[in-house]
Design an enzyme around this catalytic site. Structure first.
Site, PDB file in Angstrom:
ATOM      1  N   LYS A   1      22.558  54.183  29.245  1.00  0.00           N
ATOM      2  CA  LYS A   1      23.652  55.073  28.845  1.00  0.00           C
ATOM      3  C   LYS A   1      23.200  56.501  28.510  1.00  0.00           C
ATOM      4  CE  LYS A   1      24.248  51.527  26.226  1.00  0.00           C
ATOM      5  NZ  LYS A   1      23.999  50.289  26.846  1.00  0.00           N
TER       6      LYS A   1
ATOM      7  N   VAL B   1      28.915  50.078  30.533  1.00  0.00           N
ATOM      8  CA  VAL B   1      30.000  49.790  29.583  1.00  0.00           C
ATOM      9  C   VAL B   1      30.450  48.338  29.731  1.00  0.00           C
ATOM     10  CG1 VAL B   1      32.341  50.384  28.907  1.00  0.00           C
ATOM     11  CG2 VAL B   1      30.800  52.177  29.678  1.00  0.00           C
TER      12      VAL B   1
ATOM     13  N   GLU C   1      20.002  45.489  22.325  1.00  0.00           N
ATOM     14  CA  GLU C   1      19.239  46.664  22.717  1.00  0.00           C
ATOM     15  C   GLU C   1      17.773  46.477  22.310  1.00  0.00           C
ATOM     16  OE1 GLU C   1      19.996  49.750  24.292  1.00  0.00           O
ATOM     17  OE2 GLU C   1      21.660  48.507  24.924  1.00  0.00           O
TER      18      GLU C   1
ATOM     19  N   ASP D   1      25.383  52.097  19.926  1.00  0.00           N
ATOM     20  CA  ASP D   1      25.579  51.631  21.309  1.00  0.00           C
ATOM     21  C   ASP D   1      27.067  51.647  21.669  1.00  0.00           C
ATOM     22  OD1 ASP D   1      24.583  50.165  23.807  1.00  0.00           O
ATOM     23  OD2 ASP D   1      26.108  48.792  23.034  1.00  0.00           O
TER      24      ASP D   1
ATOM     25  N   LYS E   1      29.037  54.055  24.527  1.00  0.00           N
ATOM     26  CA  LYS E   1      29.963  53.573  25.554  1.00  0.00           C
ATOM     27  C   LYS E   1      31.297  54.313  25.467  1.00  0.00           C
ATOM     28  CE  LYS E   1      27.722  49.088  25.786  1.00  0.00           C
ATOM     29  NZ  LYS E   1      27.553  47.799  25.126  1.00  0.00           N
TER      30      LYS E   1
ATOM     31  N   GLY F   1      24.495  36.381  28.758  1.00  0.00           N
ATOM     32  CA  GLY F   1      23.164  36.837  29.154  1.00  0.00           C
ATOM     33  C   GLY F   1      23.255  38.128  29.933  1.00  0.00           C
TER      34      GLY F   1
HETATM   35  N1  LIG Z   1      20.307  44.014  28.450  1.00  0.00           N
HETATM   36  C1  LIG Z   1      21.604  44.230  28.591  1.00  0.00           C
HETATM   37  O1  LIG Z   1      22.416  43.300  28.472  1.00  0.00           O
HETATM   38  C2  LIG Z   1      22.125  45.598  28.920  1.00  0.00           C
HETATM   39  C3  LIG Z   1      23.497  45.755  29.181  1.00  0.00           C
HETATM   40  C4  LIG Z   1      23.988  47.030  29.538  1.00  0.00           C
HETATM   41  C5  LIG Z   1      23.119  48.098  29.580  1.00  0.00           C
HETATM   42  N2  LIG Z   1      21.778  47.920  29.278  1.00  0.00           N
HETATM   43  C6  LIG Z   1      20.908  49.082  29.334  1.00  0.00           C
HETATM   44  O2  LIG Z   1      20.019  48.961  30.445  1.00  0.00           O
HETATM   45  C7  LIG Z   1      18.757  49.532  30.116  1.00  0.00           C
HETATM   46  C8  LIG Z   1      17.685  48.482  30.326  1.00  0.00           C
HETATM   47  O3  LIG Z   1      17.965  47.385  29.482  1.00  0.00           O
HETATM   48  P1  LIG Z   1      16.994  46.126  29.449  1.00  0.00           P
HETATM   49  O4  LIG Z   1      17.713  45.102  28.654  1.00  0.00           O
HETATM   50  O5  LIG Z   1      16.511  45.819  30.800  1.00  0.00           O
HETATM   51  O6  LIG Z   1      15.803  46.717  28.565  1.00  0.00           O
HETATM   52  P2  LIG Z   1      14.327  46.154  28.430  1.00  0.00           P
HETATM   53  O7  LIG Z   1      14.300  44.694  28.739  1.00  0.00           O
HETATM   54  O8  LIG Z   1      13.809  46.637  27.126  1.00  0.00           O
HETATM   55  O9  LIG Z   1      13.541  46.897  29.616  1.00  0.00           O
HETATM   56  C9  LIG Z   1      13.267  48.254  29.612  1.00  0.00           C
HETATM   57  C10 LIG Z   1      12.264  48.535  30.707  1.00  0.00           C
HETATM   58  O10 LIG Z   1      11.989  49.937  30.713  1.00  0.00           O
HETATM   59  C11 LIG Z   1      10.570  50.106  30.723  1.00  0.00           C
HETATM   60  N3  LIG Z   1      10.171  51.382  30.142  1.00  0.00           N
HETATM   61  C12 LIG Z   1       9.994  51.728  28.850  1.00  0.00           C
HETATM   62  N4  LIG Z   1       9.596  53.001  28.754  1.00  0.00           N
HETATM   63  C13 LIG Z   1       9.506  53.464  30.029  1.00  0.00           C
HETATM   64  C14 LIG Z   1       9.111  54.705  30.596  1.00  0.00           C
HETATM   65  N5  LIG Z   1       8.758  55.736  29.847  1.00  0.00           N
HETATM   66  N6  LIG Z   1       9.130  54.827  31.946  1.00  0.00           N
HETATM   67  C15 LIG Z   1       9.509  53.779  32.742  1.00  0.00           C
HETATM   68  N7  LIG Z   1       9.881  52.581  32.258  1.00  0.00           N
HETATM   69  C16 LIG Z   1       9.883  52.431  30.914  1.00  0.00           C
HETATM   70  C17 LIG Z   1      10.021  48.924  29.947  1.00  0.00           C
HETATM   71  O11 LIG Z   1       8.656  48.787  30.236  1.00  0.00           O
HETATM   72  P3  LIG Z   1       7.767  47.558  29.708  1.00  0.00           P
HETATM   73  O12 LIG Z   1       8.239  46.366  30.530  1.00  0.00           O
HETATM   74  O13 LIG Z   1       6.391  47.968  30.034  1.00  0.00           O
HETATM   75  O14 LIG Z   1       8.064  47.420  28.258  1.00  0.00           O
HETATM   76  C18 LIG Z   1      10.916  47.823  30.501  1.00  0.00           C
HETATM   77  O15 LIG Z   1      10.416  47.380  31.739  1.00  0.00           O
HETATM   78  C19 LIG Z   1      18.844  50.026  28.672  1.00  0.00           C
HETATM   79  O16 LIG Z   1      19.123  51.389  28.673  1.00  0.00           O
HETATM   80  C20 LIG Z   1      20.023  49.237  28.108  1.00  0.00           C
HETATM   81  O17 LIG Z   1      20.714  49.947  27.094  1.00  0.00           O
HETATM   82  C21 LIG Z   1      21.277  46.701  28.973  1.00  0.00           C
END
Ligand SMILES: NC(=O)c1ccc[n+]([C@@H]2O[C@H](COP(=O)([O-])OP(=O)(O)OC[C@H]3O[C@@H](n4cnc5c(N)ncnc54)[C@H](OP(=O)(O)O)[C@@H]3O)[C@@H](O)[C@H]2O)c1
Length: 354
Positions: free
Chosen positions: A133, A160, A217, A228, A232, A333
């Site tokens: 976001k 969102v 998050e 968060d 949104k 999930g």
């Molecule tokens: N999870 C959900 O249900 C959900 C839903 C809607 C939106 N989102 C959004 O989608 C995004 C990703 O969510 P996620 O759940 O996948 O998060 P996550 O599991 O914490 O994964 C984040 C990824 O980004 C990598 N990262 C961290 N710093 C970085 C950098 N400087 N350059 C490149 N990569 C970097 C991390 O690396 P490492 O693997 O090395 O730690 C990890 O692979 C977030 O912004 C979140 O708000 C998530």
């Protein structure tokens, strides 16, 4: 590589990107829809790698699970894999690609690495799909205008309410509407915590459960403090409401759920109410100006919002010409969010199957 392939670069290889790869591996039909997708670039916090032929997604997933890194093992032809120190260096250096997926963590200070990678990609003529976001919260108009100038598309339905098509319905299906209000529960982690506290479970236990499923998050303060949800609301406001100047996060009055106790929930229940973290954009009586709030609210147990429990998220669009349209999802999930990323790619004009 055939030109019908969609060359994808993933910024971030955490839950969202990994589930995105799993969907592509799992979905066999219709083959022609999924077999076109080639992940050619991927990065995490340790660095970035590129393979012009596209990675084996199973190998990428296995390697990340085993080592915690995207940097690739010798199982593939190493010569064709190029390594970079970070995402930005990669997106500046590699040959053209079709779409950048920003699934990196929320960074509200400067939006990076997502914002910078998105700007570079758009300037290079690539489409961008956001799950993150922060770039949109910080610079929706800048990204939107740059995309128009470069004749590319940006899409962000995954930002969102996961898979709930809030942005798509708001932009496409409610075309021509003026919104009297937009109200909803946009954060499943806090909704789950409140529902579990109502049942007598601890806030800490509920948060730990949400973290286990990957829906929380990376920094859970963003969930619990209402930030968060406010992010949104800002994205919804800037993309759906007809406002001249984009709103900023600072314009949202934000209160989280930190101070909600079991007693608050019990006393609400005794009077036929429950407490939800509600986001609202509400037009004033003169139909001139919206106000934006995120706060715990007492809602009737039997109302649409009141019935959204645990990991449900929902939205009500109160409009002038379509009356009120409400939608709800239950997401346990990360698959629906990753599916929304996939949806955004497949719906882009240049990737539509004839
Ligand atoms: N999870 C959900 O249900 C959900 C839903 C809607 C939106 N989102 C959004 O989608 C995004 C990703 O969510 P996620 O759940 O996948 O998060 P996550 O599991 O914490 O994964 C984040 C990824 O980004 C990598 N990262 C961290 N710093 C970085 C950098 N400087 N350059 C490149 N990569 C970097 C991390 O690396 P490492 O693997 O090395 O730690 C990890 O692979 C977030 O912004 C979140 O708000 C998530």
């Amino acid at each position: 590589m055939e030109s019908t392939h969609i060359k994808v670069v993933l910024v971030g290889f955490g839950s969202v990107s990994q589930h995105f790869c799993k969907i592509i591996l799992l979905k066999q039909r219709p083959k022609k829809l999924f077999e076109r997708i080639r992940v050619v670039g991927v990065c995490d916090s340790s660095g970035a790698i590129y393979d012009e032929n596209g990675f084996s997604l199973q190998q990428l997933l296995n390697h990340k699970e085993k080592t915690g890194l995207v940097e690739f093992a010798s199982t593939q032809n190493q010569e064709q894999i190029r390594s970079f120190k970070d995402a930005e260096e990669m997106v500046k250096s590699i040959p053209s690609y079709d779409v950048l997926v920003d699934a990196s963590p929320v960074n509200l200070n400067d939006g990076n690495p997502g914002l910078q990678c998105a700007r570079i990609s758009i300037a290079r003529g690539a489409n961008v799909v956001f799950a993150n976001k922060a770039p949109l919260v910080l610079d929706y108009k800048g990204l939107h205008d740059l995309a128009i100038e470069q004749k590319v598309e940006i899409a962000f339905s995954a930002t969102v309410c996961g898979g709930l098509p809030v942005i798509n319905v708001g932009q496409r299906d409610l075309v021509g509407a003026d919104f009297v209000s937009i109200k909803g529960i946009f954060n499943s982690t806090t909704n789950y915590i409140l529902s579990q506290m109502e049942l007598g479970n601890s806030r800490e236990h509920a948060l730990a459960e949400a973290q286990k499923t990957g829906i929380a998050e990376a920094d859970p303060h963003l969930d619990v403090a209402g930030i968060d949800t406010a992010n949104k609301l800002v994205i919804i406001a800037n993309s759906l409401l007809k406002i001249d100047t984009p709103i900023r996060l600072e314009q949202v009055v934000i209160c989280g759920i930190e101070k909600i106790s079991k007693q608050d929930l019990d006393s609400a229940k005794a009077e036929g109410y429950t407490i939800k973290l509600v986001a609202s954009a509400t037009m004033d009586k003169n139909m001139k100006k919206y106000s934006y709030t995120v706060a715990p609210e007492r809602v009737e147990i039997d109302s649409f919002l009141g019935r959204a429990s645990n990991t449900d998220m929902c939205i009500c669009f109160e409009t002038d010409i379509y009356e009120t349209i409400s939608m709800k999802t239950n997401e346990t999930g990360v698959f629906p969010t990753s599916a929304a990323v996939l949806r955004d790619i497949l719906n882009m004009k240049r990737f539509k199957l004839k």
